[in-house]
Write a protein that holds these residues in place. Structure first.
Motif, PDB file in Angstrom:
ATOM      1  N   ASN A 193      67.463  20.141  44.655  1.00 32.65           N
ATOM      2  CA  ASN A 193      67.311  21.572  44.889  1.00 32.65           C
ATOM      3  C   ASN A 193      66.475  21.856  46.134  1.00 32.65           C
ATOM      4  OD1 ASN A 193      68.839  22.524  42.707  1.00 32.65           O
ATOM      5  ND2 ASN A 193      67.121  22.334  41.295  1.00 32.65           N
ATOM      6  N   ILE A 194      65.527  20.965  46.427  1.00 32.64           N
ATOM      7  CA  ILE A 194      64.722  21.102  47.645  1.00 32.64           C
ATOM      8  C   ILE A 194      65.619  20.950  48.870  1.00 32.64           C
ATOM      9  CG2 ILE A 194      62.852  20.070  49.000  1.00 32.64           C
ATOM     10  CD1 ILE A 194      61.649  19.069  46.357  1.00 32.64           C
ATOM     11  N   ILE A 195      66.451  19.928  48.847  1.00 33.87           N
ATOM     12  CA  ILE A 195      67.322  19.661  50.000  1.00 33.87           C
ATOM     13  C   ILE A 195      68.375  20.763  50.133  1.00 33.87           C
ATOM     14  CG2 ILE A 195      68.775  17.923  51.104  1.00 33.87           C
ATOM     15  CD1 ILE A 195      65.795  17.139  50.571  1.00 33.87           C
ATOM     16  N   GLY A 200      70.609  25.369  53.082  1.00 38.27           N
ATOM     17  CA  GLY A 200      70.878  26.795  53.249  1.00 38.27           C
ATOM     18  C   GLY A 200      70.180  27.369  54.474  1.00 38.27           C
ATOM     19  N   ILE A 201      68.949  26.900  54.715  1.00 39.07           N
ATOM     20  CA  ILE A 201      68.203  27.367  55.886  1.00 39.07           C
ATOM     21  C   ILE A 201      68.922  26.976  57.179  1.00 39.07           C
ATOM     22  CG2 ILE A 201      66.095  26.976  57.240  1.00 39.07           C
ATOM     23  CD1 ILE A 201      64.545  26.944  54.601  1.00 39.07           C
ATOM     24  N   THR A 202      69.385  25.724  57.268  1.00 35.23           N
ATOM     25  CA  THR A 202      70.070  25.300  58.494  1.00 35.23           C
ATOM     26  C   THR A 202      71.348  26.103  58.710  1.00 35.23           C
ATOM     27  OG1 THR A 202      71.310  23.495  57.413  1.00 35.23           O
ATOM     28  CG2 THR A 202      69.150  22.962  58.311  1.00 35.23           C
ATOM     29  N   ASP A 203      72.061  26.410  57.627  1.00 35.13           N
ATOM     30  CA  ASP A 203      73.253  27.251  57.762  1.00 35.13           C
ATOM     31  C   ASP A 203      72.874  28.665  58.178  1.00 35.13           C
ATOM     32  OD1 ASP A 203      75.144  25.301  57.166  1.00 35.13           O
ATOM     33  OD2 ASP A 203      75.041  25.661  55.014  1.00 35.13           O
ATOM     34  N   GLY A 204      71.787  29.185  57.602  1.00 34.19           N
ATOM     35  CA  GLY A 204      71.327  30.512  57.977  1.00 34.19           C
ATOM     36  C   GLY A 204      70.901  30.592  59.423  1.00 34.19           C
ATOM     37  N   LEU A 205      70.389  29.490  59.962  1.00 34.42           N
ATOM     38  CA  LEU A 205      69.989  29.427  61.374  1.00 34.42           C
ATOM     39  C   LEU A 205      71.193  29.270  62.299  1.00 34.42           C
ATOM     40  CD1 LEU A 205      66.854  27.092  61.069  1.00 34.42           C
ATOM     41  CD2 LEU A 205      66.843  29.493  61.800  1.00 34.42           C
ATOM     42  N   GLY A 206      72.347  28.996  61.706  1.00 38.70           N
ATOM     43  CA  GLY A 206      73.561  28.867  62.514  1.00 38.70           C
ATOM     44  C   GLY A 206      73.844  27.459  62.984  1.00 38.70           C
ATOM     45  N   TYR A 207      73.161  26.461  62.412  1.00 33.24           N
ATOM     46  CA  TYR A 207      73.414  25.078  62.789  1.00 33.24           C
ATOM     47  C   TYR A 207      74.698  24.606  62.112  1.00 33.24           C
ATOM     48  CZ  TYR A 207      68.571  25.220  64.419  1.00 33.24           C
ATOM     49  OH  TYR A 207      67.403  25.548  65.054  1.00 33.24           O
ATOM     50  N   GLY A 208      75.267  23.519  62.591  1.00 36.61           N
ATOM     51  CA  GLY A 208      76.589  23.101  62.135  1.00 36.61           C
ATOM     52  C   GLY A 208      76.599  21.942  61.165  1.00 36.61           C
ATOM     53  N   ASP A 209      77.754  21.283  61.122  1.00 37.29           N
ATOM     54  CA  ASP A 209      77.968  20.199  60.175  1.00 37.29           C
ATOM     55  C   ASP A 209      77.108  18.980  60.482  1.00 37.29           C
ATOM     56  OD1 ASP A 209      79.845  21.759  58.907  1.00 37.29           O
ATOM     57  OD2 ASP A 209      81.544  20.884  59.976  1.00 37.29           O
ATOM     58  N   LYS A 212      73.805  19.446  58.785  1.00 31.58           N
ATOM     59  CA  LYS A 212      73.875  19.352  57.321  1.00 31.58           C
ATOM     60  C   LYS A 212      74.091  17.909  56.866  1.00 31.58           C
ATOM     61  CE  LYS A 212      75.535  22.635  54.788  1.00 31.58           C
ATOM     62  NZ  LYS A 212      76.413  23.598  54.086  1.00 31.58           N
ATOM     63  N   ALA A 213      74.949  17.176  57.571  1.00 32.50           N
ATOM     64  CA  ALA A 213      75.180  15.774  57.210  1.00 32.50           C
ATOM     65  C   ALA A 213      73.887  14.971  57.313  1.00 32.50           C
ATOM     66  CB  ALA A 213      76.252  15.168  58.113  1.00 32.50           C
ATOM     67  N   ALA A 214      73.128  15.213  58.373  1.00 34.03           N
ATOM     68  CA  ALA A 214      71.853  14.510  58.538  1.00 34.03           C
ATOM     69  C   ALA A 214      70.883  14.892  57.435  1.00 34.03           C
ATOM     70  CB  ALA A 214      71.258  14.839  59.907  1.00 34.03           C
ATOM     71  N   LEU A 215      70.856  16.178  57.110  1.00 37.99           N
ATOM     72  CA  LEU A 215      69.937  16.671  56.086  1.00 37.99           C
ATOM     73  C   LEU A 215      70.236  16.048  54.720  1.00 37.99           C
ATOM     74  CD1 LEU A 215      67.641  18.777  55.646  1.00 37.99           C
ATOM     75  CD2 LEU A 215      69.417  20.380  54.979  1.00 37.99           C
ATOM     76  N   ARG A 218      69.327  12.144  54.969  1.00 39.69           N
ATOM     77  CA  ARG A 218      67.889  11.907  54.999  1.00 39.69           C
ATOM     78  C   ARG A 218      67.217  12.459  53.735  1.00 39.69           C
ATOM     79  NH1 ARG A 218      67.103   7.863  56.897  1.00 39.69           N
ATOM     80  NH2 ARG A 218      64.879   8.336  56.941  1.00 39.69           N
ATOM     81  N   GLY A 219      67.793  13.512  53.179  1.00 42.43           N
ATOM     82  CA  GLY A 219      67.275  14.047  51.921  1.00 42.43           C
ATOM     83  C   GLY A 219      67.414  13.054  50.792  1.00 42.43           C
ATOM     84  N   LEU A 220      68.542  12.358  50.744  1.00 42.87           N
ATOM     85  CA  LEU A 220      68.746  11.342  49.710  1.00 42.87           C
ATOM     86  C   LEU A 220      67.712  10.226  49.855  1.00 42.87           C
ATOM     87  CD1 LEU A 220      70.495  10.394  47.333  1.00 42.87           C
ATOM     88  CD2 LEU A 220      71.900   9.154  48.978  1.00 42.87           C
ATOM     89  N   ALA A 221      67.389   9.880  51.098  1.00 44.33           N
ATOM     90  CA  ALA A 221      66.369   8.846  51.325  1.00 44.33           C
ATOM     91  C   ALA A 221      65.018   9.289  50.776  1.00 44.33           C
ATOM     92  CB  ALA A 221      66.262   8.548  52.823  1.00 44.33           C
TER      93      ALA A 221
END
Length: 345
Positions: A193-195, A200-209, A212-215, A218-221
């Protein structure tokens, strides 16, 4: 046929009540709002949480917890983590015989840093609990209520109890696996839920795929790093309650945490976001608990730390992303070894 009480008439509690009703169990759905329970009993709907879904007449609503749990064999705890202690405290006075407890909440209690199963065990004496089982996995209530294919995991140190829960819920639309790694299942379900908030924040900022893939990766790590420190089996994080739940929560508009993060990324304040959601966003509370744990155990969790400062210290989301991207260089293989345990040297 079993008598089962589902405590919590939100979207997830209602969807699970539908699964149980499909399996011909006697289902008692408890909620504290009389108007909502009247709607469930009279119209067989729960429109606030599951729009345009017809509920089985086998699902009977209660506002009296005492009546709801009378003579039941299993109790599904589908309340938010912040309400878990209070609900368990009420239950103590009503149960006359041991029951099988199934919890479906995803979070960690701030300050105590207890997982939900530990909160339940802390509040309910052994004399009234047959066992505690976690039911978790990639499972949006909206899709479960439409009987779309869903797969989850029932986890318990008591594998026979996990198998009982498997039998309660499994059907052609809702597949259930078992697992004995309670720590891994709960940590994976909570920290994703943290990740998702961050996604959602990165999408809200307008960043792309790419972002999100990196997030997600790295979130799983980070999830595996903290979970392994707490005693989880690292391989659990590659399964349904780890990678599976992380993917679905970070990529779907059904996700409350993703939606909340998206609003934060678009410039809304946390208080405004929570007020507009109208439902609990578990990731906010879990971020505080996970950040506290990472500091206590000295586990590196840069994404969690960045999100904590956005939520509770007023750091601008874009500044937090810029800081993450500017960290000193490092290697990736150590984290892959963490995920695979002793299988990577």
């Amino acid at each position: 046929m079993k008598k089962v009480a589902v405590l919590g008439a939100g979207s997830w509690g209602t969807a699970l009540a539908m699964v149980l009703a499909d399996n011909n169990h006697e289902v008692r759905l408890w909620g504290h709002k009389q108007a909502q329970i009247d709607e469930i009993n009279q119209s067989h709907t729960n429109e606030k949480y599951l729009k345009n879904i017809k509920l089985s007449e086998k699902i009977v609503g209660f506002t009296s917890m005492e009546e709801a749990v009378d003579s039941v064999e299993a109790i599904v705890l589908a309340v938010p983590t912040k309400a878990m202690r209070e609900v368990c405290q009420q239950l103590k006075g009503y149960l006359k015989a041991p029951a099988l407890f199934v919890h479906v909440s995803k979070g960690i209690e701030p300050d105590t840093h207890l997982r939900v199963s530990e909160v339940i065990e802390d509040e309910l004496p052994e004399s009234i609990r047959e066992a505690v089982v976690v039911l978790s996995g990639p499972s949006h209530a909206e899709e479960v209520s439409m009987r779309q294919p869903t797969t989850v995991t029932a986890a318990s140190l008591n594998i026979a109890a996990a198998e009982k829960v498997q039998d309660l819920f499994i059907n052609q639309h809702f597949r259930v696996y078992t697992n004995s790694d309670v720590v891994g299942v709960e940590i994976g379900g909570s920290l994703k839920n943290i990740i998702a908030l961050a996604a959602g924040i990165t999408d809200g900022l307008g960043y792309g795929d790419n972002a999100k893939a990196a997030l997600i990766t790295r979130g799983l790590a980070e999830i595996a790093r903290l979970g392994s420190c707490l005693g989880a089996n690292p391989l659990t994080f590659l399964g349904l309650t780890g990678m599976g739940d992380l993917i679905v929560t970070c990529t779907s508009v059904h996700s409350r945490n993703w939606r909340a993060g998206n609003m934060l990324g678009k410039g809304m304040k946390l208080e405004e976001v929570l007020e507009s959601m109208g439902m609990v966003v578990e990731g906010v509370r879990t971020t505080k608990a996970a950040y506290q744990l990472s500091q206590k155990l000295q586990v590196k969790m840069p994404l969690t730390s960045a999100l904590y400062h956005v939520l509770f210290d007023g750091v601008d989301p874009k500044d937090a992303v810029d800081e993450l991207m500017s960290r000193s260089k490092t290697t990736e293989l150590d984290d892959l070894a963490q995920l695979l345990g002793d299988r990577v040297q």
